[in-house]
Scaffold this active site. Structure first.
Site, PDB file in Angstrom:
ATOM      1  N   ASP A 273      -5.970 -21.431 -15.338  1.00 60.26           N
ATOM      2  CA  ASP A 273      -5.397 -21.606 -13.989  1.00 60.26           C
ATOM      3  C   ASP A 273      -4.904 -20.275 -13.404  1.00 60.26           C
ATOM      4  OD1 ASP A 273      -3.121 -21.127 -15.431  1.00 60.26           O
ATOM      5  OD2 ASP A 273      -2.041 -22.927 -14.766  1.00 60.26           O
TER       6      ASP A 273
ATOM      7  N   HIS B 140      10.018  -5.491 -16.932  1.00 61.04           N
ATOM      8  CA  HIS B 140       9.305  -6.207 -15.874  1.00 61.04           C
ATOM      9  C   HIS B 140       9.811  -5.866 -14.477  1.00 61.04           C
ATOM     10  CE1 HIS B 140      13.004  -8.322 -16.501  1.00 61.04           C
ATOM     11  NE2 HIS B 140      12.796  -9.025 -15.398  1.00 61.04           N
ATOM     12  N   ASP B 141      10.869  -5.067 -14.376  1.00 58.28           N
ATOM     13  CA  ASP B 141      11.399  -4.664 -13.066  1.00 58.28           C
ATOM     14  C   ASP B 141      11.084  -3.209 -12.738  1.00 58.28           C
ATOM     15  OD1 ASP B 141      12.710  -7.133 -12.700  1.00 58.28           O
ATOM     16  OD2 ASP B 141      14.521  -6.422 -13.715  1.00 58.28           O
TER      17      ASP B 141
ATOM     18  N   GLU C 286      22.035  -7.442 -19.778  1.00 56.50           N
ATOM     19  CA  GLU C 286      21.449  -6.582 -18.747  1.00 56.50           C
ATOM     20  C   GLU C 286      22.590  -6.189 -17.813  1.00 56.50           C
ATOM     21  OE1 GLU C 286      18.223  -6.301 -15.143  1.00 56.50           O
ATOM     22  OE2 GLU C 286      19.636  -7.941 -15.332  1.00 56.50           O
TER      23      GLU C 286
ATOM     24  N   ASP D 186      20.802 -11.933 -18.191  1.00 59.23           N
ATOM     25  CA  ASP D 186      20.467 -11.384 -16.887  1.00 59.23           C
ATOM     26  C   ASP D 186      21.726 -10.999 -16.105  1.00 59.23           C
ATOM     27  OD1 ASP D 186      18.130 -11.030 -15.032  1.00 59.23           O
ATOM     28  OD2 ASP D 186      19.319 -12.373 -13.765  1.00 59.23           O
TER      29      ASP D 186
HETATM   30  O1  TEU Z   1      17.404  -7.761 -12.579  1.00 58.87           O
HETATM   31  C1  TEU Z   1      18.609  -7.261 -12.077  1.00 58.87           C
HETATM   32  C2  TEU Z   1      18.459  -6.114 -11.198  1.00 58.87           C
HETATM   33  O2  TEU Z   1      19.144  -5.981 -10.204  1.00 58.87           O
HETATM   34  C3  TEU Z   1      17.350  -5.214 -11.512  1.00 58.87           C
HETATM   35  O3  TEU Z   1      16.360  -5.667 -10.635  1.00 58.87           O
HETATM   36  C4  TEU Z   1      17.512  -3.764 -11.307  1.00 58.87           C
HETATM   37  O4  TEU Z   1      16.499  -3.208 -12.089  1.00 58.87           O
HETATM   38  C5  TEU Z   1      18.817  -3.154 -11.621  1.00 58.87           C
HETATM   39  O5  TEU Z   1      19.766  -3.570 -10.707  1.00 58.87           O
HETATM   40  C6  TEU Z   1      18.764  -1.634 -11.656  1.00 58.87           C
HETATM   41  O6  TEU Z   1      19.172  -1.065 -10.460  1.00 58.87           O
HETATM   42  C7  TEU Z   1      17.383  -9.018 -13.145  1.00 58.87           C
HETATM   43  C8  TEU Z   1      15.979  -9.399 -13.556  1.00 58.87           C
HETATM   44  O7  TEU Z   1      15.537  -8.525 -14.569  1.00 58.87           O
HETATM   45  C9  TEU Z   1      15.092  -9.408 -12.349  1.00 58.87           C
HETATM   46  O8  TEU Z   1      13.737  -9.651 -12.669  1.00 58.87           O
HETATM   47  C10 TEU Z   1      15.610 -10.459 -11.406  1.00 58.87           C
HETATM   48  O9  TEU Z   1      14.900 -10.414 -10.204  1.00 58.87           O
HETATM   49  C11 TEU Z   1      17.093 -10.293 -11.114  1.00 58.87           C
HETATM   50  O10 TEU Z   1      17.876 -10.011 -12.268  1.00 58.87           O
HETATM   51  C12 TEU Z   1      17.646 -11.576 -10.543  1.00 58.87           C
HETATM   52  O11 TEU Z   1      17.685 -12.564 -11.542  1.00 58.87           O
HETATM   53 CA    CA Z   2      -2.251 -21.061 -17.590  1.00 59.36          CA
END
Ligand code: TEU
Ligand code: CA
Length: 563
Positions: free
Chosen positions: A25, A332-333, A256, A199
């Site tokens: 998918d 992933h960010d 985090e 998170d």
């Molecule tokens: O990320 C928190 C966040 O603010 C980060 O995006 C950023 O890298 C950091 O503030 C550094 O400046 C977490 C998750 O990893 C992200 O994927 C989510 O979008 C976010 O929280 C909201 O849940």
């Molecule tokens: Ca799948």
């Protein structure tokens, strides 16, 4: 310091949507991970951190949770999840789940009830306020752009959301809400999970009164982090969570925590007094951001090796003997590490191995982000239409539509910094869609998959993957890599990052040439030795070479054991 399994471990981060699609998918799923468990075991990792797999409308790819105790149907079922956990445990791999409790989805039943009535007990699960003179309750800017406040017509109040408007912030002041979160954590822990990545956990306590942020830029909304990052009740809440939940299990926790100093880091991860085991600090992720910008990923700035040395050395030295570091170069960010700190062209393989050496030889637990072990790179999609990340799409809209920035300039920032750089599908082989899916992937694959893919890596004894395997093996047989003291040498060198690790009668010497140009290395007199042994290197090295003075090749990395 105490010797524990989570200090000795190597963690692998999975972003499930992009890992492997088992049913065509176009979306990665739990059965896809199950199919690839032998791959993870071959790499040698001890722990997997799985990004959110809970029920979610996917406004922010699972970081907006509508049911904490069920699996997103696109990813599978709870039964699949149980099978995944069992498959990991069979292979000696532990599982860390993502704990996203600063906010939920606006489609979570708690929020539906909270919104439905001011009289509901759930009203106090979230942060509702009256407007001020027909405007938002304060001027805080959301991480994803615009105000943190969303107006609700029915009740004529606003609710707070630090991230998207579909991610309302939970009200941690409410003991009933906290008790529900702890019960949910117990539920997962009883199922056998081995820990949590928490998170934005240092944003759960907001300053009373939610004061306006100072007007720093010309924008209508301002960054209000000083009123919600490391807030007044953070330690109290985490102490309670530890007492009520975490202390009852042998698990690992990693917070985090954007915008923390090493003082916060020590307080949070202190071996006796802290409430978490380790945390993700972001200072080294900020060295290529415009110093004037308050929100990340909105600017390009040339980074300097001396800033990287300074930041990393401060974290290494300040936490030594007190707290515990976690090490990462991407997630992933973030953009891909090899594109950001190495060279994703001619020296891709060499520089990816150099960064791997750096990651594994620092003091702290290393985190490998999926695809890093094969040297996956950033992607430059030509059109904004090819992007999926809510943050990226908002930045483009804000820059181009609201601020009149040229589309090419906005795309240049997106190419360098977009979170989607790390979210393109894992490149498994050279077949269509990189072997990620038999269908149409939810986001396009990086066009370089024919050259960069897992199959190629597994067939090449000199691959980046093979080098990661070697580093992980070294960690298992050399406690000095886990427990040794860090000392920076050649502090002023512009191209070379060199340091030592010392433990008992041994010393490791780590030499990293972060440059395309050959760079001269001179061993300082404070590092004497009688014998040397090469532990790992990304180029062939002559055994007889004098390491007191030598020239390192482009992105050359070496680790010696000195006695
Ligand atoms: O990320 C928190 C966040 O603010 C980060 O995006 C950023 O890298 C950091 O503030 C550094 O400046 C977490 C998750 O990893 C992200 O994927 C989510 O979008 C976010 O929280 C909201 O849940
Ligand atoms: Ca799948």
């Amino acid at each position: 310091m105490k010797q524990t399994w989570w200090k000795e471990s190597v963690v692998y981060q999975i972003y499930p949507r992009s890992f492997y699609d088992s049913n065509g998918d176009g979306i990665g799923d739990l059965r896809g991970i199950i199919e690839k468990l032998d791959y993870l075991a071959a790499l040698g990792v001890d722990v997997v951190w799985l990004c959110p797999v809970y029920r979610s409308p996917n406004d922010d790819n699972g970081y907006d949770i509508s049911d904490y105790q069920d699996i997103m149907p696109e990813f599978g079922t709870l039964l699949d999840w149980e099978e995944l956990l069992a498959g990991m445990h069979q292979r000696g791999i532990r599982l860390i789940m993502d704990l996203v409790v600063n906010h939920t989805s606006d489609e979570h039943p708690w929020f539906a009830q909270s919104r439905a009535s001011k009289e509901s007990a759930y009203r106090e699960y979230y942060i509702w306020r009256d407007g001020q003179d027909g405007r938002e309750p304060n001027n805080w800017a959301s991480f994803f752009g615009g105000s943190v406040w969303q107006y609700d017509d029915a009740s004529a109040q606003y609710y707070l959301h630090l991230f998207s408007k579909k991610q309302p912030d939970l009200n941690w002041e409410n003991p009933q809400l906290r008790a529900e979160i702890y019960a949910m954590m117990h539920w997962w822990l009883r199922k056998g999970v081995d820990g949590f990545r928490m998170d934005v956990i240092n944003m759960i306590s907001k300053a009373p009164g939610l004061p306006d942020a100072p007007q720093v830029t010309g924008d209508r909304y301002q960054f209000g982090g000083q009123y919600f990052i490391n807030g007044p009740r953070l330690h109290e809440f985490l102490a309670e969570m530890k007492r009520e939940v975490l202390s009852k299990y042998d698990v690992v926790t990693v917070g985090e925590t954007p915008m923390v100093t090493t003082e916060h880091g020590i307080a949070l991860t202190h071996e006796e007094l802290g409430h978490l085991n380790m945390l993700f600090q972001f200072e080294h992720m900020g060295i290529d951001e415009d110093p004037g910008a308050t929100l990340s990923r909105r600017s390009i700035w040339p980074w300097r090796l001396r800033d990287l040395k300074q930041v990393m050395t401060r974290w290494q030295k300040d936490l030594a003997g007190k707290g515990w570091n976690s090490q990462y170069l991407t997630n992933h960010d973030m953009p891909r590490a090899v594109s950001r700190f190495g060279d994703d062209g001619q020296y891709r393989v060499e520089s990816a191995k150099l960064l791997a050496t750096f990651l594994h030889m620092l003091h702290g637990t290393p985190y490998i982000y999926q695809g890093e072990e094969i040297g996956m790179t950033n992607v430059k999609f030509p059109s904004i239409q090819d992007y999926r990340d809510i943050e990226t799409l908002n930045i483009y809209r804000e820059f181009v539509e609201d601020k009149g920035v040229a589309p090419e300039a906005a795309m240049a920032i997106i190419h360098a910094k977009s979170r989607d750089n790390a979210r393109t599908p894992i490149q498994w082989d050279a077949s269509a869609h990189a072997g990620f899916t038999t269908g149409t992937p939810w986001i396009k694959v990086n066009p370089n998959y024919e050259e960069i893919n897992v199959q190629q890596a597994l067939n090449d004894p000199n691959s980046i993957f093979a080098y990661y395997q070697q580093l992980i093996r070294l960690r298992k047989s050399n406690p000095i890599i886990v427990y040794g003291t860090y000392d920076l040498i050649l502090e002023e060198h512009e191209q070379i990052y060199a340091f030592t690790r010392s433990w008992q009668a041994e010393r490791l010497l780590i030499m990293l040439n972060f440059s395309k140009d050959p760079s001269d290395f001179m061993l300082p007199p404070e590092v004497p030795f009688a014998t040397k042994e090469l532990l790992i290197s990304n180029y062939a090295v002559a055994a007889a070479e004098d390491i007191r003075q030598l020239t390192l090749r482009a992105f050359e990395a070496r680790v010696y054991r000195l006695r």
